[in-house]
Write a protein that holds these residues in place. Structure first.
Motif, PDB file in Angstrom:
ATOM      1  N   SER A   1       0.832  -1.202   0.000  1.00  0.00           N
ATOM      2  CA  SER A   1       0.000   0.000   0.000  1.00  0.00           C
ATOM      3  C   SER A   1       0.870   1.257   0.000  1.00  0.00           C
ATOM      4  O   SER A   1       1.949   1.285   0.589  1.00  0.00           O
ATOM      5  N   GLY A   2       0.400   2.284  -0.691  1.00  0.00           N
ATOM      6  CA  GLY A   2       1.086   3.568  -0.731  1.00  0.00           C
ATOM      7  C   GLY A   2       2.085   3.714  -1.858  1.00  0.00           C
ATOM      8  O   GLY A   2       2.624   4.790  -2.071  1.00  0.00           O
ATOM      9  N   VAL A   3       2.356   2.639  -2.600  1.00  0.00           N
ATOM     10  CA  VAL A   3       3.338   2.696  -3.685  1.00  0.00           C
ATOM     11  C   VAL A   3       2.650   3.294  -4.910  1.00  0.00           C
ATOM     12  O   VAL A   3       1.608   2.816  -5.351  1.00  0.00           O
ATOM     13  N   SER A   4       3.247   4.372  -5.457  1.00  0.00           N
ATOM     14  CA  SER A   4       2.651   4.989  -6.648  1.00  0.00           C
ATOM     15  C   SER A   4       3.388   4.611  -7.927  1.00  0.00           C
ATOM     16  O   SER A   4       2.774   4.521  -8.980  1.00  0.00           O
ATOM     17  N   SER A   5       4.723   4.393  -7.856  1.00  0.00           N
ATOM     18  CA  SER A   5       5.439   3.954  -9.062  1.00  0.00           C
ATOM     19  C   SER A   5       6.651   3.123  -8.673  1.00  0.00           C
ATOM     20  O   SER A   5       7.254   3.315  -7.620  1.00  0.00           O
ATOM     21  N   VAL A   6       6.989   2.181  -9.555  1.00  0.00           N
ATOM     22  CA  VAL A   6       8.124   1.285  -9.361  1.00  0.00           C
ATOM     23  C   VAL A   6       8.890   1.241 -10.675  1.00  0.00           C
ATOM     24  O   VAL A   6       8.291   1.138 -11.741  1.00  0.00           O
ATOM     25  N   ASP A   7      10.247   1.303 -10.584  1.00  0.00           N
ATOM     26  CA  ASP A   7      11.072   1.278 -11.780  1.00  0.00           C
ATOM     27  C   ASP A   7      12.343   0.491 -11.481  1.00  0.00           C
ATOM     28  O   ASP A   7      12.961   0.679 -10.423  1.00  0.00           O
ATOM     29  N   VAL A   8      12.729  -0.386 -12.404  1.00  0.00           N
ATOM     30  CA  VAL A   8      13.953  -1.165 -12.251  1.00  0.00           C
ATOM     31  C   VAL A   8      14.899  -0.793 -13.387  1.00  0.00           C
ATOM     32  O   VAL A   8      14.532  -0.902 -14.551  1.00  0.00           O
ATOM     33  N   LYS A   9      16.105  -0.337 -13.026  1.00  0.00           N
ATOM     34  CA  LYS A   9      17.137  -0.027 -14.015  1.00  0.00           C
ATOM     35  C   LYS A   9      18.482  -0.459 -13.460  1.00  0.00           C
ATOM     36  O   LYS A   9      18.861  -0.051 -12.372  1.00  0.00           O
ATOM     37  N   GLU A  10      19.172  -1.281 -14.226  1.00  0.00           N
ATOM     38  CA  GLU A  10      20.547  -1.700 -13.924  1.00  0.00           C
ATOM     39  C   GLU A  10      20.721  -2.188 -12.481  1.00  0.00           C
ATOM     40  O   GLU A  10      21.655  -1.821 -11.791  1.00  0.00           O
ATOM     41  N   GLY A  11      19.799  -2.971 -11.999  1.00  0.00           N
ATOM     42  CA  GLY A  11      19.916  -3.542 -10.667  1.00  0.00           C
ATOM     43  C   GLY A  11      19.421  -2.640  -9.558  1.00  0.00           C
ATOM     44  O   GLY A  11      19.470  -3.012  -8.387  1.00  0.00           O
ATOM     45  N   ASN A  12      18.977  -1.442  -9.885  1.00  0.00           N
ATOM     46  CA  ASN A  12      18.427  -0.522  -8.887  1.00  0.00           C
ATOM     47  C   ASN A  12      16.916  -0.465  -9.029  1.00  0.00           C
ATOM     48  O   ASN A  12      16.382  -0.342 -10.123  1.00  0.00           O
ATOM     49  N   LEU A  13      16.246  -0.549  -7.893  1.00  0.00           N
ATOM     50  CA  LEU A  13      14.797  -0.476  -7.843  1.00  0.00           C
ATOM     51  C   LEU A  13      14.427   0.873  -7.249  1.00  0.00           C
ATOM     52  O   LEU A  13      14.831   1.187  -6.132  1.00  0.00           O
ATOM     53  N   THR A  14      13.684   1.676  -8.003  1.00  0.00           N
ATOM     54  CA  THR A  14      13.251   2.988  -7.530  1.00  0.00           C
ATOM     55  C   THR A  14      11.771   2.920  -7.220  1.00  0.00           C
ATOM     56  O   THR A  14      10.965   2.551  -8.073  1.00  0.00           O
ATOM     57  N   VAL A  15      11.413   3.271  -5.980  1.00  0.00           N
ATOM     58  CA  VAL A  15      10.035   3.212  -5.518  1.00  0.00           C
ATOM     59  C   VAL A  15       9.639   4.597  -5.038  1.00  0.00           C
ATOM     60  O   VAL A  15      10.369   5.218  -4.264  1.00  0.00           O
ATOM     61  N   THR A  16       8.488   5.091  -5.489  1.00  0.00           N
ATOM     62  CA  THR A  16       7.983   6.382  -5.020  1.00  0.00           C
ATOM     63  C   THR A  16       6.569   6.224  -4.499  1.00  0.00           C
ATOM     64  O   THR A  16       5.820   5.358  -4.943  1.00  0.00           O
ATOM     65  N   GLY A  17       6.220   7.074  -3.529  1.00  0.00           N
ATOM     66  CA  GLY A  17       4.882   7.062  -2.952  1.00  0.00           C
ATOM     67  C   GLY A  17       4.950   7.268  -1.458  1.00  0.00           C
ATOM     68  O   GLY A  17       5.998   7.597  -0.879  1.00  0.00           O
ATOM     69  N   GLU A  18       3.839   7.062  -0.797  1.00  0.00           N
ATOM     70  CA  GLU A  18       3.764   7.120   0.665  1.00  0.00           C
ATOM     71  C   GLU A  18       4.161   5.732   1.172  1.00  0.00           C
ATOM     72  O   GLU A  18       3.318   4.866   1.371  1.00  0.00           O
ATOM     73  N   ILE A  19       5.467   5.524   1.351  1.00  0.00           N
ATOM     74  CA  ILE A  19       5.994   4.175   1.573  1.00  0.00           C
ATOM     75  C   ILE A  19       6.754   4.072   2.890  1.00  0.00           C
ATOM     76  O   ILE A  19       7.225   5.060   3.433  1.00  0.00           O
ATOM     77  N   ASP A  20       6.851   2.839   3.381  1.00  0.00           N
ATOM     78  CA  ASP A  20       7.706   2.495   4.515  1.00  0.00           C
ATOM     79  C   ASP A  20       8.862   1.682   3.936  1.00  0.00           C
ATOM     80  O   ASP A  20       8.696   0.531   3.540  1.00  0.00           O
ATOM     81  N   VAL A  21      10.038   2.292   3.856  1.00  0.00           N
ATOM     82  CA  VAL A  21      11.181   1.686   3.181  1.00  0.00           C
ATOM     83  C   VAL A  21      11.614   0.399   3.876  1.00  0.00           C
ATOM     84  O   VAL A  21      11.959  -0.588   3.217  1.00  0.00           O
ATOM     85  N   PHE A  22      11.571   0.378   5.185  1.00  0.00           N
ATOM     86  CA  PHE A  22      12.026  -0.811   5.899  1.00  0.00           C
ATOM     87  C   PHE A  22      11.092  -1.995   5.670  1.00  0.00           C
ATOM     88  O   PHE A  22      11.541  -3.139   5.607  1.00  0.00           O
TER      89      PHE A  22
END
Length: 114
Positions: free
Chosen positions: A27-48
């Motif tokens: 819940s709270g994730v607005s976008s997800v992107d994977v590039k070169e082994g890096n995952l970029t997550v944006t939104g109202e998120i709990d990183v842990f």
């Protein structure tokens, strides 16, 4: 809104897809992107919580966490106003059209012009 960049050590495409699917379900994730082994997550998120879920799939490290940049709003420019052209064209009046449905043989004195 937060933006988190996570490093995934996923060797195959199937593992990357599984990681993306796992993050997308949170819940709270607005976008997800994977590039070169890096995952970029944006939104109202709990990183842990995201890292905890991803460690079950593959090794995950937090690279950076910060506020998501809002897209810069460009000042709206007003469209150029063209001078308004006022047309005062009035069509000329046409004489009314009269149609006579009569036969020449009924009235022999009628004038017929061909």
């Amino acid at each position: 809104m937060q933006k988190a960049v996570l490093k995934l050590e996923a060797n195959c495409e199937k593992t990357k897809q599984k990681a993306m699917a796992t993050v997308c379900r949170l819940s709270g994730v607005s976008s997800v992107d994977v590039k070169e082994g890096n995952l970029t997550v944006t939104g109202e998120i709990d990183v842990f919580m995201i890292v905890k879920k991803l460690k079950k799939i593959c090794y995950t490290e937090i690279i950076s966490v910060g506020p998501a940049k809002e897209p810069e709003k460009k000042p709206e420019s007003k469209p150029e106003q063209k001078p308004e052209v006022i047309s005062h064209f009035i069509p000329p009046p046409y004489p009314p059209y009269y149609h006579y449905n009569g036969c020449v043989y009924e009235n022999p004195n009628a004038c017929v012009i061909s």
